[in-house]
Design a protein around this motif. Sequence first.
Motif, PDB file in Angstrom:
ATOM      1  N   LEU A 424     -40.097-123.329 -64.428  1.00  0.00           N
ATOM      2  CA  LEU A 424     -40.667-121.983 -64.579  1.00  0.00           C
ATOM      3  C   LEU A 424     -41.820-121.923 -65.563  1.00  0.00           C
ATOM      4  CD1 LEU A 424     -37.603-119.571 -64.342  1.00  0.00           C
ATOM      5  CD2 LEU A 424     -39.105-120.469 -62.554  1.00  0.00           C
ATOM      6  N   MET A 425     -41.939-122.910 -66.475  1.00  0.00           N
ATOM      7  CA  MET A 425     -43.118-122.914 -67.347  1.00  0.00           C
ATOM      8  C   MET A 425     -44.378-123.270 -66.562  1.00  0.00           C
ATOM      9  SD  MET A 425     -42.713-121.766 -70.352  1.00  0.00           S
ATOM     10  CE  MET A 425     -41.622-120.554 -69.607  1.00  0.00           C
ATOM     11  N   ASP A 426     -44.236-124.056 -65.485  1.00  0.00           N
ATOM     12  CA  ASP A 426     -45.389-124.290 -64.614  1.00  0.00           C
ATOM     13  C   ASP A 426     -45.806-122.995 -63.923  1.00  0.00           C
ATOM     14  OD1 ASP A 426     -45.910-127.541 -63.896  1.00  0.00           O
ATOM     15  OD2 ASP A 426     -44.046-127.042 -64.909  1.00  0.00           O
ATOM     16  N   TYR A 427     -44.838-122.101 -63.689  1.00  0.00           N
ATOM     17  CA  TYR A 427     -45.155-120.788 -63.128  1.00  0.00           C
ATOM     18  C   TYR A 427     -45.911-119.939 -64.151  1.00  0.00           C
ATOM     19  CZ  TYR A 427     -41.491-121.349 -59.447  1.00  0.00           C
ATOM     20  OH  TYR A 427     -40.718-121.774 -58.401  1.00  0.00           O
ATOM     21  N   THR A 428     -45.639-120.146 -65.447  1.00  0.00           N
ATOM     22  CA  THR A 428     -45.941-119.159 -66.483  1.00  0.00           C
ATOM     23  C   THR A 428     -47.145-119.499 -67.364  1.00  0.00           C
ATOM     24  OG1 THR A 428     -43.586-118.620 -66.603  1.00  0.00           O
ATOM     25  CG2 THR A 428     -44.957-117.942 -68.471  1.00  0.00           C
ATOM     26  N   CYS A 483     -60.022-122.423 -71.163  1.00  0.00           N
ATOM     27  CA  CYS A 483     -58.833-122.058 -70.397  1.00  0.00           C
ATOM     28  C   CYS A 483     -59.123-122.222 -68.911  1.00  0.00           C
ATOM     29  CB  CYS A 483     -58.437-120.613 -70.707  1.00  0.00           C
ATOM     30  SG  CYS A 483     -56.975-120.060 -69.801  1.00  0.00           S
ATOM     31  N   VAL A 484     -58.283-123.017 -68.235  1.00  0.00           N
ATOM     32  CA  VAL A 484     -58.455-123.198 -66.785  1.00  0.00           C
ATOM     33  C   VAL A 484     -57.445-122.369 -66.013  1.00  0.00           C
ATOM     34  CG1 VAL A 484     -59.468-125.483 -67.017  1.00  0.00           C
ATOM     35  CG2 VAL A 484     -56.995-125.272 -66.826  1.00  0.00           C
ATOM     36  N   GLY A 485     -56.658-121.556 -66.720  1.00  0.00           N
ATOM     37  CA  GLY A 485     -55.718-120.662 -66.062  1.00  0.00           C
ATOM     38  C   GLY A 485     -54.395-121.335 -65.752  1.00  0.00           C
ATOM     39  N   GLN A 486     -53.548-120.615 -65.045  1.00  0.00           N
ATOM     40  CA  GLN A 486     -52.260-121.167 -64.664  1.00  0.00           C
ATOM     41  C   GLN A 486     -52.440-122.256 -63.606  1.00  0.00           C
ATOM     42  OE1 GLN A 486     -50.571-117.351 -63.561  1.00  0.00           O
ATOM     43  NE2 GLN A 486     -49.197-117.360 -65.326  1.00  0.00           N
ATOM     44  N   GLU A 487     -51.517-123.176 -63.579  1.00  0.00           N
ATOM     45  CA  GLU A 487     -51.545-124.294 -62.639  1.00  0.00           C
ATOM     46  C   GLU A 487     -51.610-123.764 -61.205  1.00  0.00           C
ATOM     47  OE1 GLU A 487     -48.852-128.326 -62.386  1.00  0.00           O
ATOM     48  OE2 GLU A 487     -47.852-126.412 -62.740  1.00  0.00           O
ATOM     49  N   THR A 488     -52.460-124.350 -60.393  1.00  0.00           N
ATOM     50  CA  THR A 488     -52.551-123.919 -59.002  1.00  0.00           C
ATOM     51  C   THR A 488     -51.337-124.439 -58.234  1.00  0.00           C
ATOM     52  OG1 THR A 488     -53.727-125.886 -58.218  1.00  0.00           O
ATOM     53  CG2 THR A 488     -55.071-124.089 -59.146  1.00  0.00           C
ATOM     54  N   PRO A 489     -50.942-123.760 -57.142  1.00  0.00           N
ATOM     55  CA  PRO A 489     -49.834-124.269 -56.324  1.00  0.00           C
ATOM     56  C   PRO A 489     -50.067-125.692 -55.832  1.00  0.00           C
ATOM     57  CG  PRO A 489     -50.293-121.989 -55.764  1.00  0.00           C
ATOM     58  CD  PRO A 489     -51.395-122.426 -56.702  1.00  0.00           C
ATOM     59  N   ALA A 490     -51.322-126.013 -55.502  1.00  0.00           N
ATOM     60  CA  ALA A 490     -51.617-127.372 -55.024  1.00  0.00           C
ATOM     61  C   ALA A 490     -51.385-128.399 -56.134  1.00  0.00           C
ATOM     62  CB  ALA A 490     -53.061-127.440 -54.520  1.00  0.00           C
ATOM     63  N   PHE A 492     -49.454-127.985 -58.683  1.00  0.00           N
ATOM     64  CA  PHE A 492     -48.008-127.958 -58.940  1.00  0.00           C
ATOM     65  C   PHE A 492     -47.291-128.927 -57.993  1.00  0.00           C
ATOM     66  CE2 PHE A 492     -43.929-125.417 -58.110  1.00  0.00           C
ATOM     67  CZ  PHE A 492     -43.267-125.962 -59.200  1.00  0.00           C
ATOM     68  N   LYS A 493     -47.623-128.866 -56.701  1.00  0.00           N
ATOM     69  CA  LYS A 493     -46.984-129.768 -55.735  1.00  0.00           C
ATOM     70  C   LYS A 493     -47.356-131.225 -56.017  1.00  0.00           C
ATOM     71  CE  LYS A 493     -46.844-128.457 -51.380  1.00  0.00           C
ATOM     72  NZ  LYS A 493     -47.258-127.891 -50.073  1.00  0.00           N
ATOM     73  N   GLN A 494     -48.573-131.453 -56.445  1.00  0.00           N
ATOM     74  CA  GLN A 494     -48.980-132.816 -56.786  1.00  0.00           C
ATOM     75  C   GLN A 494     -48.186-133.323 -57.992  1.00  0.00           C
ATOM     76  OE1 GLN A 494     -53.177-133.227 -57.488  1.00  0.00           O
ATOM     77  NE2 GLN A 494     -53.066-135.401 -57.937  1.00  0.00           N
ATOM     78  N   ASN A 495     -47.969-132.457 -58.990  1.00  0.00           N
ATOM     79  CA  ASN A 495     -47.191-132.851 -60.163  1.00  0.00           C
ATOM     80  C   ASN A 495     -45.720-133.062 -59.811  1.00  0.00           C
ATOM     81  OD1 ASN A 495     -49.229-133.009 -62.076  1.00  0.00           O
ATOM     82  ND2 ASN A 495     -49.085-130.850 -62.639  1.00  0.00           N
ATOM     83  N   ALA A 537     -44.530-122.837 -52.939  1.00  0.00           N
ATOM     84  CA  ALA A 537     -44.977-124.219 -53.135  1.00  0.00           C
ATOM     85  C   ALA A 537     -43.790-125.138 -53.414  1.00  0.00           C
ATOM     86  CB  ALA A 537     -45.987-124.287 -54.281  1.00  0.00           C
ATOM     87  N   LEU A 538     -42.852-124.668 -54.238  1.00  0.00           N
ATOM     88  CA  LEU A 538     -41.674-125.474 -54.560  1.00  0.00           C
ATOM     89  C   LEU A 538     -40.825-125.714 -53.313  1.00  0.00           C
ATOM     90  CD1 LEU A 538     -39.839-126.871 -56.634  1.00  0.00           C
ATOM     91  CD2 LEU A 538     -38.799-124.629 -57.103  1.00  0.00           C
ATOM     92  N   ALA A 539     -40.633-124.668 -52.500  1.00  0.00           N
ATOM     93  CA  ALA A 539     -39.833-124.802 -51.275  1.00  0.00           C
ATOM     94  C   ALA A 539     -40.477-125.795 -50.312  1.00  0.00           C
ATOM     95  CB  ALA A 539     -39.664-123.436 -50.609  1.00  0.00           C
ATOM     96  N   GLU A 540     -41.800-125.746 -50.189  1.00  0.00           N
ATOM     97  CA  GLU A 540     -42.500-126.677 -49.293  1.00  0.00           C
ATOM     98  C   GLU A 540     -42.329-128.114 -49.787  1.00  0.00           C
ATOM     99  OE1 GLU A 540     -46.480-125.233 -49.339  1.00  0.00           O
ATOM    100  OE2 GLU A 540     -46.040-123.473 -48.096  1.00  0.00           O
ATOM    101  N   PHE A 541     -42.410-128.300 -51.100  1.00  0.00           N
ATOM    102  CA  PHE A 541     -42.250-129.648 -51.650  1.00  0.00           C
ATOM    103  C   PHE A 541     -40.841-130.183 -51.374  1.00  0.00           C
ATOM    104  CE2 PHE A 541     -40.388-132.062 -55.151  1.00  0.00           C
ATOM    105  CZ  PHE A 541     -41.117-133.245 -55.035  1.00  0.00           C
ATOM    106  N   VAL A 542     -39.825-129.363 -51.603  1.00  0.00           N
ATOM    107  CA  VAL A 542     -38.443-129.815 -51.441  1.00  0.00           C
ATOM    108  C   VAL A 542     -38.173-130.233 -49.998  1.00  0.00           C
ATOM    109  CG1 VAL A 542     -36.040-129.023 -51.460  1.00  0.00           C
ATOM    110  CG2 VAL A 542     -37.519-128.555 -53.414  1.00  0.00           C
TER     111      VAL A 542
END
Length: 612
Positions: A424-428, A483-490, A492-495, A537-542
């Motif tokens: 959730l910190m990746d969300y936040t 500041c580059v902002g919050q992590e993008t979904p793409a 996030f999936k790569q990480n 994004a998390l659901a797609e990765f799983v």
Amino acid sequence: MPEPIKLIIWDLDDTFWRGTLSEGAVEAVEENLALVRDTAARGLVHTVVSKNDLAPVEAKLTELGIRDLFVFLRVSWQPKGAIIKQLLEDMQLRAPNALFLDDNPVNRAEALYYNPTLQVADPVDLPHLAPQLRAAGKPDPTFSRLEQYKLLERQQQARATYHDNLAFLRDAQVQIEFREGVAVLPDLDRIEELINRSNQLNFTKQRVTKDELRASFQSPTTRWGTVRVRDQFGDYGLVGVYAVEQIDNAGRDALQAPAVASANEGNRLIQFVFSCRILHLGIEQFTYAHLGFPRLEVQGEVATELTQTDRPDWITIVTPMSEQPTPAAPDSAKRLRVLLKGGCDLGQLTPFLQAFQLEVVEEFNYVNENQVPVHVEHLELLRQGSKLSASERQRLARLPFLGAEAFDTKLWQGDYDVLVYSPLMDYTQELYREKSTGIAVPFGGYYNLTTQDPAAQAAKHARRKFRGMDEAFLRRFQQEFTCVGQETPADFKQNLRWLRDQLPPTLPIFFLNGAEIEVPGSSETGAKARHQQMNQALAEFVVEADNCYLIDVRDFVREPTDVTNNLRHYQRAHYRTLAQRLATALSEWQGRKLARSGWRDLKARLLSRLPW
């Protein structure tokens, strides 16, 4: 908090409860009752220093169902400063590790006069302090730490009835048990804890990592041993560790016979550490004599002074019931070892998970040396920590919102069977990229630190007692980072894919997603939409990844009333539900239902602040 809190000292009237007991009825403060239960279950100890009469105080605490969670009560009409000083001595604790809560500023000032390094607070500060206190310590569902202080209290009450301390020691029937060789291996965690956390009776102060310990256990020139103690008041458990560096085989042979080797043979103690719970029993001197008085270079201050001649004669050596390692349990009886990684709110899962056939290891956010909460679960922080050089990590650790341990993690140690991960910190959190190196570090959440007024932001940090987050640092940070902002979904999936690749493919990862609720009045604008985006994004990765699973909190966290102060913190009942969902998923993964203890589950429920 400047140092970790081990003891909370409560005033009662208008602090622990509302009203004055000697003047009539008082009203319980449910938040305080819950705080005592929660923190006692993490090894924090609670006591009372109150201007009152003892009998009605004990009666009221018993009525509230909480008397058994307090030890060393100090209830009288005497000034509190000197009482607290003596209390800390009796409990064998340092003032910096104690927090005194009192609504009266005169009492707080007096306590500080007698105990200058004591931590003090007004109870109005508890809403701010409570999350830090709940994150302190480590899971102690059996209240083993509390039981040790009850043992110490019984011992001291008995000691006070003797005029001759030696007579007391002889009547105490102190027994000591030494274990060496392979017998120390199962106690790796406790040995590491003693070496790295003990101070008052740590004669060598050589801190170590678990990997260093494992390697040293294999050294043919190092003799490792543990010390266990019990007496008529109870069992103190494993309270001492020693490691003797032996110069040659002859010296080693000499040391195998207790109390015959001598310091002039050159053998040297490289670890000699004891828990303060056995202070004044003579255990450390007896052990030193048992080892033949090897060479010892005492580092720093210690609570007792060792001699080259004394051999306490009131202590008896007992032989372990078995010198053989404990046979391995059958597969059906083994407990799965679960690493639970995420925000400290997940600590509320632990007691409920321990009701099942699980061993839980926690890795949560913590308060660093600058009093700033550090979330160590952000995937970008983990990834940077894995690829940066040690010097680069040390340089970045100077950022006050990171700190010396920001890049440390248990993930790569491999001593667990299942990983449960909350991203959730990746969300936040926002990511801030260093202009000179391109390195990105996470901080905050739902605001851009580089666009805030440094003076106003520094004042805000000062109110929260953050150190190093002053105006000068913030201005420098704005110049050096973007500041580059919050992590993008793409990204996030790569990480997530990177994390999966770093761990053994046979290790299952159970991910916890986030709630999707509008929280009225929340300062985290757009949190619901952000959670929806990252959950997808998390659901797609799983679905794509091997041996990865999703525990969906949206099934039961559905309404604004299901969360507390933000979208990531749930009402306590939901942590029990989450633990049960996780246990079911683990059962399905291993193809066998996890055994469950109804008594442990009941205990966990009783620790909750919610009525049951």
